[in-house]
Design a protein around this motif. Structure first.
Motif, PDB file in Angstrom:
ATOM      1  N   THR A  76       1.007  -0.983   0.006  1.00 49.10           N
ATOM      2  CA  THR A  76       0.009   0.063   0.090  1.00 49.10           C
ATOM      3  C   THR A  76       0.754   1.198  -0.074  1.00 49.10           C
ATOM      4  OG1 THR A  76      -0.274  -0.174   2.428  1.00 49.10           O
ATOM      5  CG2 THR A  76      -1.873  -1.157   1.119  1.00 49.10           C
ATOM      6  N   CYS A  77       0.761   2.060  -0.872  1.00 50.04           N
ATOM      7  CA  CYS A  77       1.495   3.141  -1.050  1.00 50.04           C
ATOM      8  C   CYS A  77       0.936   4.568  -1.755  1.00 50.04           C
ATOM      9  CB  CYS A  77       2.974   2.886  -1.875  1.00 50.04           C
ATOM     10  SG  CYS A  77       2.722   2.757  -3.564  1.00 50.04           S
ATOM     11  N   THR A  78       1.550   5.522  -1.840  1.00 54.46           N
ATOM     12  CA  THR A  78       1.141   6.835  -2.157  1.00 54.46           C
ATOM     13  C   THR A  78       2.049   7.145  -3.432  1.00 54.46           C
ATOM     14  OG1 THR A  78       0.246   7.539  -0.211  1.00 54.46           O
ATOM     15  CG2 THR A  78       0.725   9.085  -2.025  1.00 54.46           C
ATOM     16  N   VAL A  89      -0.656  -3.055  -4.493  1.00 55.69           N
ATOM     17  CA  VAL A  89      -0.584  -4.094  -5.327  1.00 55.69           C
ATOM     18  C   VAL A  89      -0.712  -5.275  -4.548  1.00 55.69           C
ATOM     19  CG1 VAL A  89       1.346  -5.643  -6.562  1.00 55.69           C
ATOM     20  CG2 VAL A  89       1.378  -2.954  -6.926  1.00 55.69           C
ATOM     21  N   SER A  90      -1.354  -6.303  -4.836  1.00 56.73           N
ATOM     22  CA  SER A  90      -1.753  -7.515  -3.914  1.00 56.73           C
ATOM     23  C   SER A  90      -1.174  -8.731  -4.681  1.00 56.73           C
ATOM     24  CB  SER A  90      -3.165  -7.788  -3.856  1.00 56.73           C
ATOM     25  OG  SER A  90      -3.912  -8.136  -4.848  1.00 56.73           O
ATOM     26  N   ASN A  91      -0.840  -9.559  -3.769  1.00 52.39           N
ATOM     27  CA  ASN A  91      -0.571 -10.919  -4.010  1.00 52.39           C
ATOM     28  C   ASN A  91      -1.224 -12.056  -3.232  1.00 52.39           C
ATOM     29  OD1 ASN A  91       2.954  -9.880  -2.832  1.00 52.39           O
ATOM     30  ND2 ASN A  91       1.995  -9.802  -5.089  1.00 52.39           N
ATOM     31  N   TRP A 143       6.605 -12.873  -2.453  1.00 55.96           N
ATOM     32  CA  TRP A 143       6.210 -11.300  -2.048  1.00 55.96           C
ATOM     33  C   TRP A 143       6.739 -10.261  -3.161  1.00 55.96           C
ATOM     34  CZ3 TRP A 143       8.792 -14.002   2.569  1.00 55.96           C
ATOM     35  CH2 TRP A 143       7.831 -14.429   3.157  1.00 55.96           C
ATOM     36  N   SER A 144       5.903  -9.609  -3.708  1.00 57.89           N
ATOM     37  CA  SER A 144       6.500  -9.009  -4.990  1.00 57.89           C
ATOM     38  C   SER A 144       7.373  -7.477  -4.680  1.00 57.89           C
ATOM     39  CB  SER A 144       5.170  -8.474  -5.817  1.00 57.89           C
ATOM     40  OG  SER A 144       4.203  -7.807  -4.954  1.00 57.89           O
ATOM     41  N   LEU A 201       3.670  -1.961 -10.368  1.00 56.03           N
ATOM     42  CA  LEU A 201       3.026  -0.693  -9.516  1.00 56.03           C
ATOM     43  C   LEU A 201       2.394   0.129 -10.370  1.00 56.03           C
ATOM     44  CD1 LEU A 201       2.525   0.217  -6.726  1.00 56.03           C
ATOM     45  CD2 LEU A 201       4.519   1.599  -6.866  1.00 56.03           C
ATOM     46  N   PRO A 202       1.199   0.671 -10.421  1.00 56.89           N
ATOM     47  CA  PRO A 202       0.486   1.117 -11.444  1.00 56.89           C
ATOM     48  C   PRO A 202       1.508   2.647 -11.821  1.00 56.89           C
ATOM     49  CG  PRO A 202      -1.026   0.713  -9.686  1.00 56.89           C
ATOM     50  CD  PRO A 202       0.163  -0.038  -9.324  1.00 56.89           C
ATOM     51  N   SER A 203       2.186   3.153 -10.966  1.00 56.89           N
ATOM     52  CA  SER A 203       2.932   4.305 -11.396  1.00 56.89           C
ATOM     53  C   SER A 203       4.142   4.375 -11.478  1.00 56.89           C
ATOM     54  CB  SER A 203       2.117   5.678 -10.539  1.00 56.89           C
ATOM     55  OG  SER A 203       2.977   5.521  -9.401  1.00 56.89           O
TER      56      SER A 203
END
Lengths: 181, 37
Positions: free
Chosen positions: A84-86, A96-98, A104-105, B33-35
């Motif tokens: 989880t990030c910004t 992004v989920s695994n 573990w990505s 990651l999308p961005s």
């Protein structure tokens, strides 16, 4: 080992000093310098002495911008977790989920001038699922945290970190154990 | 094709067949990651 209470005027044997110097909360287990050009690094050291560990990668770099994925060495299935990030330029939430994935990505990220990889590992040597995290994930465009679990009740003595999209080019990986009573 | 290198506690060698198969699977299925930069 239980904590000992020392008393004024009582002799302090060298054996006691050495034991308690070694029995800090976070105890050095081992380290290795990462050689340029490797795609994966296996970090060994999990054993019955500790149930929880901390892995820290200092002064690391990669050949180019890339992500670090992780696996319990030899296992390529049953990985769960999420990053989880910004997104920093837009202040937008990303994730992004695994979900029962092969690894573990996002345990870390880096490029040719920096590398960000440090996280706790819980119960790797016990015959129960392993948990990792929180793993810091910060670049110049994204900042967040990854947490995950390996849903396999097997004992492992090592973890493998893999460079996705490039190769590692340096730094030192140190493994510490959280001392038990 | 030259095999990717793996470092195990300081020792470096090419990946074995099994290690390379796992490596290829990991790379092929890795989520972006999308961005990304």
């Amino acid at each position: 080992m239980a904590v000992k209470t020392f008393t004024d005027g009582v002799s302090l044997p060298a054996s006691d000093i050495n034991t308690f110097l070694a029995n800090s909360g976070l105890v050095y287990v081992g380290s290795q310098t990462v050689t340029a050009g490797v795609s994966s690094v296996v970090v060994s050291g999990f054993n019955s002495t500790y149930d929880s560990y901390r892995l820290v990668w200092n002064n690391g770099t990669m050949a180019g911008l890339a992500v670090i994925a992780g696996t319990m060495t030899g296992s390529a299935a049953s990985y769960y977790g999420a990053l989880t990030c910004t997104a920093l330029p837009t202040n937008t939430f990303l994730g992004v989920s695994n979900n029962n994935a092969s690894n573990w990505s996002h345990l870390g990220v880096g490029n040719s001038t920096w590398l960000n990889c440090s996280f706790d590992i819980h119960n790797p040597f016990l015959a129960r699922p392993t948990h990792v995290g929180p793993a810091s994930y910060t670049s110049t465009t994204d900042s967040g945290t990854y947490n995950g679990m390996h849903f396999v009740s097997t004992s492992y003595s090592s973890i493998t970190l893999t460079c996705v999209g490039s190769t590692f080019s340096g730094g030192t990986i140190t493994l510490y154990g959280y001392r038990k009573a | 094709m030259e095999r990717p290198l793996i470092q195990i506690d300081g020792t470096i060698r090419p990946m074995t067949d099994e290690e390379f198969a796992d490596y290829e699977t990991l790379i092929a299925n890795h989520p972006d990651l999308p961005s990304a930069e």
